[in-house]
Design an enzyme around this catalytic site. Sequence first.
Site, PDB file in Angstrom:
ATOM      1  N   CYS A  60      -2.014  -2.653   7.802  1.00 51.77           N
ATOM      2  CA  CYS A  60      -1.937  -3.571   6.661  1.00 51.77           C
ATOM      3  C   CYS A  60      -0.668  -4.427   6.658  1.00 51.77           C
ATOM      4  CB  CYS A  60      -2.101  -2.800   5.356  1.00 51.77           C
ATOM      5  SG  CYS A  60      -3.763  -2.063   5.233  1.00 51.77           S
ATOM      6  N   ASP A  63       0.794  -1.243   0.000  1.00 53.66           N
ATOM      7  CA  ASP A  63       0.000   0.000   0.000  1.00 53.66           C
ATOM      8  C   ASP A  63       0.821   1.286   0.000  1.00 53.66           C
ATOM      9  OD1 ASP A  63      -1.951  -1.918   0.213  1.00 53.66           O
ATOM     10  OD2 ASP A  63      -2.793  -1.217   2.093  1.00 53.66           O
ATOM     11  N   LYS A 121      -7.084  -4.867  -2.949  1.00 53.48           N
ATOM     12  CA  LYS A 121      -7.860  -5.349  -1.809  1.00 53.48           C
ATOM     13  C   LYS A 121      -8.787  -4.254  -1.301  1.00 53.48           C
ATOM     14  CE  LYS A 121      -3.948  -4.381   1.264  1.00 53.48           C
ATOM     15  NZ  LYS A 121      -4.568  -3.401   2.165  1.00 53.48           N
TER      16      LYS A 121
END
Length: 198
Positions: A152, A9, A107
């Site tokens: 994450c 990310d 995601k």
Amino acid sequence: MNHALIVIDVQNDFCPGGALAVAGGDEIVAGINALMNDAEAVILTQDWHPKGHSSFASSHAGKAPLEMIDMPYGPQVLWPDHCVQGTKGADFHPDLTTTRADMIVRKGYNPAIDSYSAFFENDHKTPTGLHGYLQTRGIDRLTMVGLATDFCVNFSAVDAAKLGYAVTVRQDLCRAIDLNGSLAAAAEGMTGAGVVLA
């Protein structure tokens, strides 16, 4: 070739100036790019939310960002709107080398459930497909970097360890949100799961 670098990310909305900026999030990009040069395989993950996602505070009347609510799959932090599909905020940081990626895992696109982990949605059972991909390539060692350490990266590392991977998190190439002690709790949880914090 049994080792993969998982870059989590590194997107505009998680970097300074973004909707859910992580302090120093842009400082790790050059180091991640350098690490890619020696990686046997590179996988990038990308938060990819539809507008009005259920994890957004704006989707819940009277709720503010960073409040907690109970969802059918468990407790959920409510976030500012971020990484909305097709927006500049959802794009990878412009300095991140994306051409080395063997695979990009998107995601959080299911509007009803958030997805921190690169392996499972937040119900801890709906797979993203990454595990199957790594298995077919014979990869069993993972190095994880990216944003944010305590959400994450943490969820991805713990899930990977539970799936039997040897996992190392490069703390120097991660940055944390650290929400009410979440960084210390994440470090304890990762270590307890057998993740190496380097």
